[in-house]
Design a protein around this motif. Sequence first.
Motif, PDB file in Angstrom:
ATOM      1  N   UNK A   1      42.869  -5.634  17.757  1.00 31.55           N
ATOM      2  CA  UNK A   1      41.617  -4.884  17.705  1.00 31.55           C
ATOM      3  C   UNK A   1      41.239  -4.473  19.125  1.00 31.55           C
ATOM      4  N   UNK A   2      40.516  -3.357  19.237  1.00 31.25           N
ATOM      5  CA  UNK A   2      40.001  -2.969  20.545  1.00 31.25           C
ATOM      6  C   UNK A   2      38.537  -2.604  20.428  1.00 31.25           C
ATOM      7  N   UNK A   3      37.851  -2.817  21.536  1.00 30.97           N
ATOM      8  CA  UNK A   3      36.419  -2.580  21.615  1.00 30.97           C
ATOM      9  C   UNK A   3      36.164  -1.931  22.976  1.00 30.97           C
ATOM     10  N   UNK A   4      35.596  -0.730  22.959  1.00 26.67           N
ATOM     11  CA  UNK A   4      35.457   0.033  24.190  1.00 26.67           C
ATOM     12  C   UNK A   4      33.991   0.383  24.452  1.00 26.67           C
ATOM     13  N   UNK A   5      33.619   0.244  25.709  1.00 29.57           N
ATOM     14  CA  UNK A   5      32.300   0.641  26.207  1.00 29.57           C
ATOM     15  C   UNK A   5      32.546   1.941  26.955  1.00 29.57           C
ATOM     16  N   UNK A   6      32.227   3.044  26.297  1.00 32.59           N
ATOM     17  CA  UNK A   6      32.583   4.377  26.788  1.00 32.59           C
ATOM     18  C   UNK A   6      31.316   5.111  27.230  1.00 32.59           C
ATOM     19  N   UNK A   7      31.408   5.886  28.316  1.00 32.56           N
ATOM     20  CA  UNK A   7      30.230   6.597  28.808  1.00 32.56           C
ATOM     21  C   UNK A   7      29.560   7.446  27.722  1.00 32.56           C
TER      22      UNK A   7
ATOM     23  N   UNK B   1      39.656  -2.678  37.611  1.00 32.69           N
ATOM     24  CA  UNK B   1      39.598  -4.139  37.624  1.00 32.69           C
ATOM     25  C   UNK B   1      39.987  -4.644  36.238  1.00 32.69           C
ATOM     26  N   UNK B   2      40.343  -5.924  36.170  1.00 31.65           N
ATOM     27  CA  UNK B   2      40.811  -6.503  34.918  1.00 31.65           C
ATOM     28  C   UNK B   2      40.534  -7.991  34.922  1.00 31.65           C
ATOM     29  N   UNK B   3      40.349  -8.526  33.727  1.00 33.54           N
ATOM     30  CA  UNK B   3      40.119  -9.954  33.591  1.00 33.54           C
ATOM     31  C   UNK B   3      40.460 -10.384  32.169  1.00 33.54           C
ATOM     32  N   UNK B   4      40.813 -11.636  32.009  1.00 33.34           N
ATOM     33  CA  UNK B   4      41.164 -12.121  30.674  1.00 33.34           C
ATOM     34  C   UNK B   4      39.906 -12.346  29.843  1.00 33.34           C
ATOM     35  N   UNK B   5      40.072 -12.291  28.532  1.00 35.47           N
ATOM     36  CA  UNK B   5      38.972 -12.536  27.614  1.00 35.47           C
ATOM     37  C   UNK B   5      38.051 -11.336  27.459  1.00 35.47           C
ATOM     38  N   UNK B   6      36.883 -11.601  26.903  1.00 32.87           N
ATOM     39  CA  UNK B   6      35.893 -10.574  26.580  1.00 32.87           C
ATOM     40  C   UNK B   6      34.569 -10.893  27.282  1.00 32.87           C
ATOM     41  N   UNK B   7      34.534 -10.825  28.617  1.00 34.33           N
ATOM     42  CA  UNK B   7      33.327 -11.250  29.346  1.00 34.33           C
ATOM     43  C   UNK B   7      32.076 -10.419  29.044  1.00 34.33           C
ATOM     44  N   UNK B   8      32.228  -9.168  28.597  1.00 35.12           N
ATOM     45  CA  UNK B   8      31.065  -8.347  28.274  1.00 35.12           C
ATOM     46  C   UNK B   8      30.624  -8.527  26.823  1.00 35.12           C
ATOM     47  N   UNK B   9      31.393  -9.283  26.044  1.00 35.12           N
ATOM     48  CA  UNK B   9      31.029  -9.522  24.646  1.00 35.12           C
ATOM     49  C   UNK B   9      31.158  -8.299  23.760  1.00 35.12           C
ATOM     50  N   UNK B  10      32.062  -7.390  24.086  1.00 36.82           N
ATOM     51  CA  UNK B  10      32.193  -6.151  23.321  1.00 36.82           C
ATOM     52  C   UNK B  10      32.618  -6.392  21.873  1.00 36.82           C
ATOM     53  N   UNK B  11      33.395  -7.448  21.622  1.00 40.76           N
ATOM     54  CA  UNK B  11      33.838  -7.735  20.257  1.00 40.76           C
ATOM     55  C   UNK B  11      32.664  -8.087  19.339  1.00 40.76           C
ATOM     56  N   UNK B  12      31.511  -8.388  19.909  1.00 44.44           N
ATOM     57  CA  UNK B  12      30.311  -8.643  19.102  1.00 44.44           C
ATOM     58  C   UNK B  12      29.714  -7.341  18.576  1.00 44.44           C
ATOM     59  N   UNK B  13      30.225  -6.207  19.084  1.00 46.98           N
ATOM     60  CA  UNK B  13      29.794  -4.912  18.571  1.00 46.98           C
ATOM     61  C   UNK B  13      28.604  -4.286  19.260  1.00 46.98           C
TER      62      UNK B  13
END
Length: 181
Positions: free
Chosen positions: A88-94, A148-160
């Motif tokens: 699954x992917x979750x994107x925060x797009x402008x 930049x890159x990091x492991x996991x979902x630090x912004x919580x995007x998978x929460x929708x």
Amino acid sequence: MRRARLIAAAAMLTCLPVVAVAEKVSEKELIARTALDPVARSQRLEEIAAMSPQQQADAMVAAVTDRTIIYYQRGHGVYVEYTSVDGQLFMWYPRNGGVVRGTWGLRDMDGPVLCYQYRNAVHGVTGEYEPNECISPDQKLLGEAVLDSRSGDPFGLAKGVIPYPKGSRDIPAWPDADKDG
């Protein structure tokens, strides 16, 4: 009833990661931050070409599995994408009001390619719907678009939920100080 809804909304907000205000960066600076020097680029292309197709596939999957990556691409701007282990992917797009959802996976098209399917993506500049994209090992493994890159979902995007609406040149700060690269 109204008070109960407000309390519930406040409780939901406390579950989201705290995100610092974005750094606004000029396009010239964004291009400089994502460009490889010609010698390093050439060396990296040679390394990728020397890999077997299976090694390229493995490297591409490792580069995105359970990763959050902040990208910059001309015409798109800065966007943040979390790609989960389950495809699954979750994107925060402008200029999108919510999380863009989709899927990602590896395909064989005369060699490995990493493909993305977006369900509700609207291009921030053109306003057009952008449903699919497949990228080559060179494009993925060079990392030229990565800020930049990091492991996991630090912004919580998978929460929708996006942390806040962002512009095309806004680079969000990571929610915490630790970075694993």
